[in-house]
Design a protein around this motif. Structure first.
Motif, PDB file in Angstrom:
ATOM      1  N   ARG A   1      29.603  22.901 -26.532  1.00 12.65           N
ATOM      2  CA  ARG A   1      28.742  22.061 -26.887  1.00 12.65           C
ATOM      3  C   ARG A   1      27.261  22.522 -25.919  1.00 12.65           C
ATOM      4  O   ARG A   1      27.364  22.986 -24.891  1.00 12.65           O
ATOM      5  N   THR A   2      26.164  22.316 -26.558  1.00 13.97           N
ATOM      6  CA  THR A   2      24.963  22.959 -26.149  1.00 13.97           C
ATOM      7  C   THR A   2      23.962  21.708 -26.080  1.00 13.97           C
ATOM      8  O   THR A   2      24.265  20.657 -26.999  1.00 13.97           O
ATOM      9  N   TYR A   3      23.120  21.751 -25.322  1.00 13.44           N
ATOM     10  CA  TYR A   3      21.921  20.498 -25.444  1.00 13.44           C
ATOM     11  C   TYR A   3      20.616  21.107 -25.425  1.00 13.44           C
ATOM     12  O   TYR A   3      20.421  21.959 -24.902  1.00 13.44           O
ATOM     13  N   PRO A   4      19.622  20.549 -26.283  1.00 17.08           N
ATOM     14  CA  PRO A   4      18.472  20.871 -26.594  1.00 17.08           C
ATOM     15  C   PRO A   4      17.764  21.115 -25.043  1.00 17.08           C
ATOM     16  O   PRO A   4      17.964  20.416 -24.160  1.00 17.08           O
ATOM     17  N   ALA A   5      16.612  22.090 -24.751  1.00 18.54           N
ATOM     18  CA  ALA A   5      16.006  22.132 -23.662  1.00 18.54           C
ATOM     19  C   ALA A   5      15.175  20.830 -23.474  1.00 18.54           C
ATOM     20  O   ALA A   5      14.801  20.168 -24.186  1.00 18.54           O
ATOM     21  N   GLY A   6      15.527  20.389 -21.949  1.00 15.52           N
ATOM     22  CA  GLY A   6      14.887  19.337 -21.432  1.00 15.52           C
ATOM     23  C   GLY A   6      15.791  18.006 -21.620  1.00 15.52           C
ATOM     24  O   GLY A   6      15.306  16.934 -21.052  1.00 15.52           O
ATOM     25  N   VAL A   7      16.911  18.082 -22.050  1.00 14.09           N
ATOM     26  CA  VAL A   7      17.819  16.966 -22.220  1.00 14.09           C
ATOM     27  C   VAL A   7      18.509  17.068 -20.948  1.00 14.09           C
ATOM     28  O   VAL A   7      19.222  17.935 -20.612  1.00 14.09           O
ATOM     29  N   THR A   8      18.629  15.572 -20.130  1.00 13.87           N
ATOM     30  CA  THR A   8      19.311  15.541 -18.934  1.00 13.87           C
ATOM     31  C   THR A   8      20.878  15.504 -19.269  1.00 13.87           C
ATOM     32  O   THR A   8      21.614  14.862 -20.224  1.00 13.87           O
ATOM     33  N   SER A   9      21.550  16.316 -18.483  1.00 15.49           N
ATOM     34  CA  SER A   9      23.083  16.168 -18.598  1.00 15.49           C
ATOM     35  C   SER A   9      23.736  16.287 -17.226  1.00 15.49           C
ATOM     36  O   SER A   9      22.872  16.606 -16.258  1.00 15.49           O
ATOM     37  N   TRP A  10      24.966  15.954 -17.143  1.00 17.30           N
ATOM     38  CA  TRP A  10      25.689  15.999 -15.918  1.00 17.30           C
ATOM     39  C   TRP A  10      26.967  16.309 -15.985  1.00 17.30           C
ATOM     40  O   TRP A  10      27.691  16.345 -16.906  1.00 17.30           O
ATOM     41  N   ILE A  11      27.548  16.880 -14.880  1.00 21.46           N
ATOM     42  CA  ILE A  11      28.800  17.276 -14.585  1.00 21.46           C
ATOM     43  C   ILE A  11      29.383  16.413 -13.545  1.00 21.46           C
ATOM     44  O   ILE A  11      28.859  16.299 -12.574  1.00 21.46           O
TER      45      ILE A  11
ATOM     46  N   GLN B   1      22.644   6.114   2.246  1.00 16.07           N
ATOM     47  CA  GLN B   1      23.333   6.653   3.379  1.00 16.07           C
ATOM     48  C   GLN B   1      24.875   5.882   3.087  1.00 16.07           C
ATOM     49  O   GLN B   1      24.848   4.915   2.398  1.00 16.07           O
ATOM     50  N   ASN B   2      25.703   6.866   3.346  1.00 19.25           N
ATOM     51  CA  ASN B   2      27.054   6.411   3.316  1.00 19.25           C
ATOM     52  C   ASN B   2      27.604   6.378   1.804  1.00 19.25           C
ATOM     53  O   ASN B   2      28.593   5.708   1.390  1.00 19.25           O
ATOM     54  N   ALA B   3      26.781   6.895   0.909  1.00 18.16           N
ATOM     55  CA  ALA B   3      27.097   7.013  -0.486  1.00 18.16           C
ATOM     56  C   ALA B   3      28.307   7.814  -0.475  1.00 18.16           C
ATOM     57  O   ALA B   3      28.609   8.906  -0.026  1.00 18.16           O
ATOM     58  N   GLU B   4      29.094   7.513  -1.735  1.00 23.16           N
ATOM     59  CA  GLU B   4      30.336   8.345  -1.956  1.00 23.16           C
ATOM     60  C   GLU B   4      30.426   9.524  -3.091  1.00 23.16           C
ATOM     61  O   GLU B   4      30.896   9.777  -3.899  1.00 23.16           O
ATOM     62  N   PHE B   5      28.670   9.623  -3.196  1.00 21.74           N
ATOM     63  CA  PHE B   5      28.545  10.688  -4.350  1.00 21.74           C
ATOM     64  C   PHE B   5      27.223  11.363  -3.646  1.00 21.74           C
ATOM     65  O   PHE B   5      26.482  10.985  -2.870  1.00 21.74           O
ATOM     66  N   SER B   6      26.775  12.557  -4.253  1.00 24.27           N
ATOM     67  CA  SER B   6      25.681  13.201  -4.090  1.00 24.27           C
ATOM     68  C   SER B   6      25.093  13.801  -5.378  1.00 24.27           C
ATOM     69  O   SER B   6      25.783  13.890  -6.333  1.00 24.27           O
ATOM     70  N   THR B   7      23.930  14.159  -5.429  1.00 23.78           N
ATOM     71  CA  THR B   7      23.315  14.812  -6.669  1.00 23.78           C
ATOM     72  C   THR B   7      23.076  16.176  -6.435  1.00 23.78           C
ATOM     73  O   THR B   7      22.791  16.629  -5.304  1.00 23.78           O
ATOM     74  N   SER B   8      22.911  17.102  -7.504  1.00 26.53           N
ATOM     75  CA  SER B   8      22.442  18.321  -7.130  1.00 26.53           C
ATOM     76  C   SER B   8      21.049  18.775  -8.324  1.00 26.53           C
ATOM     77  O   SER B   8      21.127  17.707  -9.305  1.00 26.53           O
TER      78      SER B   8
END
Length: 55
Positions: free
Chosen positions: A5-15, A43-50
């Protein structure tokens, strides 16, 4: 057969990746993909973003 699967440029995606050692995972993926990990969670969140910024 795996469908790629691919996404068009500029479309937000996540893993979603579950890691027990978040700092080691950030170092690994930062070196591998050039990702950065800005402080964007509570603070103390159980996730992070990249963030990936294409060059």
């Amino acid at each position: 057969m795996t469908v790629v699967r691919t996404y068009p440029a500029g479309v937000t995606s996540w893993i979603d990746v579950e890691q027990h050692d978040v700092e080691a995972a950030q170092a690994f993926y930062g070196r591998l993909f050039g990702w950065s990990f800005p402080e964007a969670t509570a603070q103390n969140a159980e996730f992070s973003t990249s963030q990936f910024t294409p060059s």
